[in-house]
Design a protein around this motif. Structure first.
Motif, PDB file in Angstrom:
ATOM      1  N   GLU A 153       0.779  -1.304  -0.107  1.00  0.00           N
ATOM      2  CA  GLU A 153       0.018  -0.061  -0.080  1.00  0.00           C
ATOM      3  C   GLU A 153       0.798   1.237   0.085  1.00  0.00           C
ATOM      4  N   LEU A 154       1.951   1.292   0.804  1.00  0.00           N
ATOM      5  CA  LEU A 154       3.028   2.322   0.972  1.00  0.00           C
ATOM      6  C   LEU A 154       3.534   2.501  -0.619  1.00  0.00           C
ATOM      7  N   LEU A 155       3.918   1.442  -1.108  1.00  0.00           N
ATOM      8  CA  LEU A 155       4.811   1.587  -2.364  1.00  0.00           C
ATOM      9  C   LEU A 155       3.715   2.230  -3.535  1.00  0.00           C
ATOM     10  N   THR A 156       2.471   1.880  -3.546  1.00  0.00           N
ATOM     11  CA  THR A 156       1.545   2.195  -4.508  1.00  0.00           C
ATOM     12  C   THR A 156       1.222   3.554  -4.588  1.00  0.00           C
ATOM     13  N   SER A 157       1.205   4.022  -3.209  1.00  0.00           N
ATOM     14  CA  SER A 157       1.022   5.664  -3.034  1.00  0.00           C
ATOM     15  C   SER A 157       2.396   6.283  -3.511  1.00  0.00           C
ATOM     16  N   ALA A 158       3.525   5.718  -3.170  1.00  0.00           N
ATOM     17  CA  ALA A 158       4.755   6.374  -3.619  1.00  0.00           C
ATOM     18  C   ALA A 158       4.803   6.519  -4.818  1.00  0.00           C
ATOM     19  N   VAL A 159       4.606   5.464  -5.691  1.00  0.00           N
ATOM     20  CA  VAL A 159       4.703   5.552  -7.232  1.00  0.00           C
ATOM     21  C   VAL A 159       3.754   6.244  -7.761  1.00  0.00           C
ATOM     22  N   THR A 160       2.560   6.287  -7.406  1.00  0.00           N
ATOM     23  CA  THR A 160       1.533   7.100  -8.035  1.00  0.00           C
ATOM     24  C   THR A 160       1.255   8.665  -7.524  1.00  0.00           C
ATOM     25  N   THR A 161       1.910   8.850  -6.463  1.00  0.00           N
ATOM     26  CA  THR A 161       2.069  10.340  -5.833  1.00  0.00           C
ATOM     27  C   THR A 161       3.159  10.911  -5.805  1.00  0.00           C
ATOM     28  N   ARG A 162       3.814  11.602  -4.709  1.00  0.00           N
ATOM     29  CA  ARG A 162       4.863  12.018  -4.435  1.00  0.00           C
ATOM     30  C   ARG A 162       5.623  10.862  -3.521  1.00  0.00           C
ATOM     31  N   TRP A 163       6.947  10.437  -4.181  1.00  0.00           N
ATOM     32  CA  TRP A 163       7.669   9.607  -3.418  1.00  0.00           C
ATOM     33  C   TRP A 163       8.362   9.957  -2.341  1.00  0.00           C
ATOM     34  N   GLN A 164       8.520  11.070  -2.258  1.00  0.00           N
ATOM     35  CA  GLN A 164       9.408  11.797  -1.073  1.00  0.00           C
ATOM     36  C   GLN A 164       8.579  11.457   0.269  1.00  0.00           C
ATOM     37  N   ALA A 165       7.410  11.507   0.164  1.00  0.00           N
ATOM     38  CA  ALA A 165       6.654  11.497   1.589  1.00  0.00           C
ATOM     39  C   ALA A 165       6.564  10.390   1.992  1.00  0.00           C
ATOM     40  N   TYR A 166       6.962   9.145   1.252  1.00  0.00           N
ATOM     41  CA  TYR A 166       6.898   7.874   1.732  1.00  0.00           C
ATOM     42  C   TYR A 166       8.266   7.061   2.109  1.00  0.00           C
ATOM     43  N   VAL A 167       9.439   7.999   2.128  1.00  0.00           N
ATOM     44  CA  VAL A 167      10.605   7.590   2.326  1.00  0.00           C
ATOM     45  C   VAL A 167      10.461   7.074   3.983  1.00  0.00           C
ATOM     46  N   ARG A 168      10.166   7.866   4.698  1.00  0.00           N
ATOM     47  CA  ARG A 168      10.017   7.557   6.295  1.00  0.00           C
ATOM     48  C   ARG A 168       9.225   6.379   6.517  1.00  0.00           C
ATOM     49  N   PRO A 169       8.028   6.579   6.170  1.00  0.00           N
ATOM     50  CA  PRO A 169       6.951   5.569   6.441  1.00  0.00           C
ATOM     51  C   PRO A 169       7.570   3.938   6.010  1.00  0.00           C
ATOM     52  N   GLN A 182      15.878   5.710  -0.783  1.00  0.00           N
ATOM     53  CA  GLN A 182      15.510   6.899  -1.354  1.00  0.00           C
ATOM     54  C   GLN A 182      15.745   6.893  -2.630  1.00  0.00           C
ATOM     55  N   ASP A 183      16.869   6.206  -3.132  1.00  0.00           N
ATOM     56  CA  ASP A 183      17.249   6.006  -4.543  1.00  0.00           C
ATOM     57  C   ASP A 183      16.283   5.090  -5.252  1.00  0.00           C
ATOM     58  N   VAL A 184      15.915   3.809  -4.449  1.00  0.00           N
ATOM     59  CA  VAL A 184      14.958   2.848  -4.936  1.00  0.00           C
ATOM     60  C   VAL A 184      13.596   3.453  -5.218  1.00  0.00           C
ATOM     61  N   LEU A 185      12.979   4.041  -4.491  1.00  0.00           N
ATOM     62  CA  LEU A 185      11.802   4.885  -4.458  1.00  0.00           C
ATOM     63  C   LEU A 185      11.728   5.740  -5.690  1.00  0.00           C
ATOM     64  N   GLU A 186      12.865   6.712  -5.705  1.00  0.00           N
ATOM     65  CA  GLU A 186      12.783   7.394  -6.653  1.00  0.00           C
ATOM     66  C   GLU A 186      12.757   6.919  -8.119  1.00  0.00           C
ATOM     67  N   GLN A 187      13.589   5.885  -8.143  1.00  0.00           N
ATOM     68  CA  GLN A 187      13.609   4.958  -9.432  1.00  0.00           C
ATOM     69  C   GLN A 187      12.251   4.353  -9.598  1.00  0.00           C
ATOM     70  N   ALA A 222       1.202  -6.745  -6.040  1.00  0.00           N
ATOM     71  CA  ALA A 222       2.127  -7.833  -6.226  1.00  0.00           C
ATOM     72  C   ALA A 222       3.363  -7.485  -7.145  1.00  0.00           C
ATOM     73  N   ARG A 223       2.913  -6.614  -8.252  1.00  0.00           N
ATOM     74  CA  ARG A 223       4.106  -6.272  -9.104  1.00  0.00           C
ATOM     75  C   ARG A 223       4.815  -5.209  -8.710  1.00  0.00           C
ATOM     76  N   VAL A 224       4.240  -4.384  -7.838  1.00  0.00           N
ATOM     77  CA  VAL A 224       4.835  -3.153  -7.422  1.00  0.00           C
ATOM     78  C   VAL A 224       5.921  -3.615  -6.305  1.00  0.00           C
ATOM     79  N   VAL A 225       5.239  -4.628  -5.522  1.00  0.00           N
ATOM     80  CA  VAL A 225       6.382  -5.020  -4.520  1.00  0.00           C
ATOM     81  C   VAL A 225       7.384  -5.716  -4.976  1.00  0.00           C
ATOM     82  N   ASP A 226       7.214  -6.361  -5.991  1.00  0.00           N
ATOM     83  CA  ASP A 226       8.213  -7.376  -6.563  1.00  0.00           C
ATOM     84  C   ASP A 226       9.252  -6.391  -7.528  1.00  0.00           C
ATOM     85  N   GLN A 227       8.680  -5.352  -8.065  1.00  0.00           N
ATOM     86  CA  GLN A 227       9.701  -4.505  -8.605  1.00  0.00           C
ATOM     87  C   GLN A 227      10.616  -3.811  -7.657  1.00  0.00           C
ATOM     88  N   PHE A 228       9.847  -3.462  -6.489  1.00  0.00           N
ATOM     89  CA  PHE A 228      10.739  -2.737  -5.438  1.00  0.00           C
ATOM     90  C   PHE A 228      11.829  -3.635  -4.987  1.00  0.00           C
TER      91      PHE A 228
END
Length: 234
Positions: A153-169, A182-187, A222-228
């Motif tokens: 759920e966190l990764l879905t929000s990170a890729v569809t909105t602002r990833w910076q806000a989800y680094v800490r969670p 940070q690098d992984v979420l940005e990519q 599942a795809r988002v988590v796998d790609q993460f």
């Protein structure tokens, strides 16, 4: 009931083919194993039960598993299938609740409650210590602590909105270095946005939200988590 008053759990998944393979490699018959269990560990278990274990028709308890490993000259972990829960990982490493709790800096009762519920509540330092003690990869840690869905759920929000806000969670539940995270979420965010633009299959009208519901939504998560994990290289 166990020492701390909690419920007694089933043993980790028993690897029946491995038990038979190890016995045969030693040139032993089921009767020899039964004799060893009685002579070395005081367990009066008939050869028929040993055969039932090897055929997957019965499962040895925790004490029986440890004794069987001793008779077959192997580690208990070699008689288990791939561990998934905290208890299974701990059992495969032959670590007691109290020993593991000491390494984590908490009481045995506190750790056991988390193991029983499958919900990890330790801090970042304790999470890192848990991974070291049990030899867990970050992905195994998330599965064992019951946080796969939360991460998705966190990764879905990170890729569809602002990833910076989800680094800490995300950092609170994933034992990765903050800079790497940070690098992984940005990519991941960049890859996702590029994909959406190129396919024109996601609009700003809310399609990206509706695609995260139902069977299609679960597949997407599942795809988002796998790609993460692929992007993180772990």
């Amino acid at each position: 009931m166990d020492f701390y008053g909690g419920a007694v759990h089933p043993t980790p998944p028993f690897n029946a083919p491995a038990a038979r393979r190890l016995r045969e490699a030693l040139g032993m018959a089921p009767g020899h194993v039964a004799y060893g269990l009685a002579a070395q560990y005081g367990l009066r278990i008939p050869a028929e039960t040993v055969v039932a274990w090897e055929r997957g028709l019965a499962t040895p308890g925790t004490r029986e598993l440890t004794a069987l490993a001793g008779v077959l000259w192997c580690a208990p972990g070699e008689l288990l299938t791939a561990a998934a829960t905290l208890r299974e990982h701990r059992m495969s490493r032959e670590i007691s609740v109290d020993d593991l709790a000491r390494q984590l800096g908490m009481t045995g009762a506190s750790y056991l409650r988390m193991e029983e519920t499958g919900r990890w509540k330790g801090n970042e330092r304790q999470s890192s210590a848990l991974c070291r003690a049990l030899g867990l990869s970050p992905a195994q840690f998330l599965t064992a602590t019951g946080r796969d869905e939360e991460l998705a759920e966190l990764l879905t929000s990170a890729v569809t909105t602002r990833w910076q806000a989800y680094v800490r969670p995300v950092a609170k539940i994933v034992p990765l270095d903050r800079a790497q995270l940070q690098d992984v979420l940005e990519q991941l965010h960049g890859d996702y946005q590029a994909l959406m633009v190129s396919t024109l299959s996601w609009s700003s009208t809310g399609q990206e939200r509706s695609a995260t519901t139902g069977d299609a939504g679960r597949a997407f998560l599942a795809r988002v988590v796998d790609q993460f994990w692929r992007t993180a290289g772990v």
